[in-house]
Design a protein around this motif. Structure first.
Motif, PDB file in Angstrom:
ATOM      1  N   ALA A   1      34.302  33.856  43.417  1.00 46.86           N
ATOM      2  CA  ALA A   1      33.498  32.690  43.042  1.00 46.86           C
ATOM      3  C   ALA A   1      33.018  31.907  44.262  1.00 46.86           C
ATOM      4  CB  ALA A   1      34.298  31.789  42.117  1.00 46.86           C
ATOM      5  N   SER A   2      33.891  31.749  45.283  1.00 53.30           N
ATOM      6  CA  SER A   2      33.514  30.939  46.442  1.00 53.30           C
ATOM      7  C   SER A   2      32.397  31.601  47.245  1.00 53.30           C
ATOM      8  CB  SER A   2      34.735  30.673  47.328  1.00 53.30           C
ATOM      9  OG  SER A   2      35.263  31.895  47.839  1.00 53.30           O
ATOM     10  N   LEU A   3      32.515  32.899  47.509  1.00 52.90           N
ATOM     11  CA  LEU A   3      31.470  33.588  48.257  1.00 52.90           C
ATOM     12  C   LEU A   3      30.187  33.649  47.455  1.00 52.90           C
ATOM     13  CD1 LEU A   3      30.599  35.171  50.766  1.00 52.90           C
ATOM     14  CD2 LEU A   3      31.426  37.251  49.653  1.00 52.90           C
ATOM     15  N   ASN A   4      30.305  33.914  46.158  1.00 50.31           N
ATOM     16  CA  ASN A   4      29.115  33.993  45.317  1.00 50.31           C
ATOM     17  C   ASN A   4      28.343  32.674  45.335  1.00 50.31           C
ATOM     18  OD1 ASN A   4      27.665  35.723  43.171  1.00 50.31           O
ATOM     19  ND2 ASN A   4      27.961  33.762  42.134  1.00 50.31           N
ATOM     20  N   ALA A   5      29.074  31.566  45.246  1.00 51.82           N
ATOM     21  CA  ALA A   5      28.425  30.256  45.255  1.00 51.82           C
ATOM     22  C   ALA A   5      27.730  29.994  46.583  1.00 51.82           C
ATOM     23  CB  ALA A   5      29.449  29.163  44.957  1.00 51.82           C
TER      24      ALA A   5
END
Length: 365
Positions: free
Chosen positions: A179-183
């Motif tokens: 989720a963090s990298l995708n965001a």
């Protein structure tokens, strides 16, 4: 080290092991990685004028900063040697934060050889970052050696690079981003895209964390010199393979999974992200400019002209070649930037503040 990768390992963890593993990591090898006989040459190894000019630039800020300097990631020790040759009598203490035992040994040898005893007695080594960073903090080519997360932009979603052993070799595995990298990648694409299918780049999550930590602990002035871009140039669509590179024996290449612990791995610095991180932690931007502008503003050419060997046919030619590399737009002059920020001190009226060139009139990157 292949046994460490029987299961997939995220690339930033692989990069950390390859560079900083106490037994097998690249930076555990000591001073042989620097200079003509090593794998690459940094600005301090090119010419003592780099560190001497940096020291001169810090001279008027030193009384505002407890006459204390802390160098983070001191490499061969050459930068410390040259800064101390200018400021040795003016400082109270020079601290070197160095986690590599091999590099600590090399630094001690170099400084003891070139510094007078009363200056050498002011130098101490720390194997961990102090909880309070009082005084002046400096670092040359520190941020580029911070492990990065590597991503790929695809029509099926954002993927992240992992590394896994396959027989006697390592191979890439591209897995769905968390989720963090995708965001982060989605936000970068919205700001700097569109990107072509398969676009690859990096997110320096750990470097941002380091900047926040440094600024959280800072009570004084911090100055970092490194190569990189602002985000608009970093994530431009034509840079389809990112900025990650390996360097071995002065040859840069993209075979990142070979020669583990025997080659350097670096990525260019996203200075916009570094600025955002330091301001989020309460830091105040003091200046941001190219290495060439910074060195020339602080008198490197005038200092060079006073060298006894400047007019010597051989030694003078070598000195001019080194200066050209430090300043030339085609070499280090524009690709390297100087970023300075402060927290808890007033530097108004100091020489550093007077000549620093901000990136634009707002002082933002």
């Amino acid at each position: 080290m292949l046994s460490n990768f029987a299961a997939p390992v995220r690339f930033d963890e692989f990069m950390h092991l390859a560079l900083y593993d106490p037994k097998h990591g690249y930076y555990s090898r000591g001073q042989q990685i620097f200079g003509q006989g090593g794998d690459f040459i940094t600005a301090p190894e090119l010419s003592p004028l780099f560190g001497q000019t940096l020291g001169e630039a810090l001279a008027t800020a030193l009384p505002h900063c407890d006459k204390l300097i802390t160098e983070f990631g001191a490499g061969s020790g050459q930068l410390a040697c040259d800064v101390l040759s200018v400021l040795g009598d003016a400082i109270a203490q020079y601290r070197i934060v160095e986690v590599s035992g091999g590099l600590q040994h090399a630094q001690r040898e170099r400084l003891a050889k070139h510094l007078p005893a009363h200056v050498m007695n002011k130098v101490c080594w720390l194997d961990a970052l102090p909880n309070c960073l009082e005084g002046i903090l400096i670092g040359n080519e520190v941020l580029d050696a911070t492990p990065v997360r590597r991503f790929k932009w695809t029509s099926q979603g954002v993927l992240e690079a992992w590394v896994q052993a396959d027989g006697d070799a390592l191979t890439w595995r591209w897995l769905p981003a968390d989720a963090s990298l995708n965001a982060r990648v989605t936000a970068l694409h919205q700001a700097h895209g569109p990107w072509p299918e398969g676009y690859i780049s990096e997110w320096a999550e750990q470097a941002e964390g380091l900047m926040r930590t440094l600024t959280d602990r800072l009570h004084g002035l911090a100055l970092m010199v490194d190569y990189g871009h602002e985000a608009q140039q970093y994530y431009t669509a034509h840079r389809t393979q990112g900025t990650l590179r390996a360097t071995r024996r002065h040859i840069a290449h993209d075979d990142f999974l070979q020669h583990i612990g025997e080659q350097d791995l670096t990525a260019h610095v996203d200075f916009t992200a570094m600025y955002n991180a330091l301001t989020e932690a309460g830091g105040q931007l003091e200046g941001y400019t190219t290495q060439a502008e910074f060195l020339m503003a602080h008198g490197i050419l005038e200092r060079a002209a006073r060298l006894p060997a400047w007019n010597d046919p051989v030694q003078g030619a070598r000195a001019r070649q080194a200066i050209n590399t430090l300043l030339s737009e085609a070499d280090m002059g524009h690709s390297f930037k100087v970023l300075a920020w402060s927290k808890g001190v007033d530097l108004e009226g100091t020489e550093l503040n007077r000549v620093f060139v901000h990136h634009d009139h707002s002082g933002r990157l």
